[in-house]
Design an enzyme around this catalytic site. Sequence first.
Site, short mmCIF file in Angstrom:
data_model
loop_
_atom_site.label_atom_id
_atom_site.label_comp_id
_atom_site.label_asym_id
_atom_site.label_seq_id
_atom_site.Cartn_x
_atom_site.Cartn_y
_atom_site.Cartn_z
N LYS A 30 25.46 36.04 -62.77
CA LYS A 30 26.61 36.83 -63.22
C LYS A 30 26.24 37.46 -64.55
O LYS A 30 25.95 36.77 -65.52
CB LYS A 30 27.85 35.94 -63.33
CG LYS A 30 29.12 36.75 -63.68
CD LYS A 30 29.35 36.78 -65.18
CE LYS A 30 30.52 37.69 -65.54
NZ LYS A 30 30.87 37.57 -66.98
N GLY A 33 29.69 42.24 -68.83
CA GLY A 33 29.68 43.57 -69.44
C GLY A 33 29.32 43.57 -70.91
O GLY A 33 28.65 44.48 -71.41
N GLY A 66 33.64 45.16 -68.52
CA GLY A 66 34.86 45.30 -69.31
C GLY A 66 34.80 46.35 -70.39
O GLY A 66 35.71 47.19 -70.50
N ASP A 183 33.54 36.30 -63.40
CA ASP A 183 33.16 34.88 -63.40
C ASP A 183 33.65 34.21 -62.13
O ASP A 183 32.92 33.46 -61.47
CB ASP A 183 33.74 34.15 -64.62
CG ASP A 183 33.14 34.62 -65.93
OD1 ASP A 183 31.93 34.86 -65.97
OD2 ASP A 183 33.89 34.74 -66.91
N LYS A 242 35.66 30.10 -67.97
CA LYS A 242 34.24 30.13 -67.62
C LYS A 242 33.78 28.76 -67.11
O LYS A 242 33.09 28.66 -66.09
CB LYS A 242 33.41 30.55 -68.83
CG LYS A 242 33.52 32.03 -69.18
CD LYS A 242 32.53 32.43 -70.25
CE LYS A 242 32.68 33.89 -70.62
NZ LYS A 242 32.43 34.80 -69.50
#
Length: 257
Positions: A30, A33, A66, A183, A242
Amino acid sequence: MDITNAQRAEILTQALPYIQEYRNKIIVVKYGGNAMISEELKEAVIGDLVLLSLIGIKVVLVHGGGPEINDLLKKTGKKSEFIDGLRVTDEETIEAVQMVLAGKINKNLVNKIGNMGGKAVGLCGIDGQMIKARQLDDVHGYVGDITEVNTTVITDLLDNGYIPVISTVAFDEENNSYNINADTAAAYIAGALKAESLINMTDIPGLLRDKDDPSTLISEVNVSEVPFLKMQGIISGGMIPKVNCCIDAISAGVKNV
């Protein structure tokens, strides 16, 4: 940096056990941004992913975006709003999310992978009906709660030597598109693939015992320790979702996160 042949041999000798251990295994990465802002960092990340793929590790890249979504909304005069760490997503915002994530960022990453010697295909959760979702709640608008992950298109690409590059836009049966927290999406995808590992890359060092001191990094945490760390306030704020995603992935069958 110039290195000698002896140093290269030493590096390969140290790396060989890990190459053997992970060869033909699936790793989901993952890529947040906030960790894409530096072009130099982005090239280093992509270079590493291409290398992993070339030595036989099956890499799946799930990305966010983001900051770029914020920039586009700002240009259109729309303010970004977040509740509980999730972007409030009305009809205009979901269009911007889809354009930025499934368009600009996704294709830029695919292009970089190709230019660095890798093979990649860009996807979003709508492609191949990969990520099915329902509305999370009325407050967040078009933010989705994942109900199903179909991994067929992902495994087809992996089996043919491609890196699937996935943006986290999902669908429902009424043709609505949903913004999915990256996430969360990565955890669900890794779980559905029964991946060997999920790696969550972001712009912070990791879980810190003292959030203001990078030297207090906690390098390893067992799932059983998480409630105690939350009680102590060590896992707090934005780190809570997270860590929860990490636990969800392990609960779904991922070996380590």
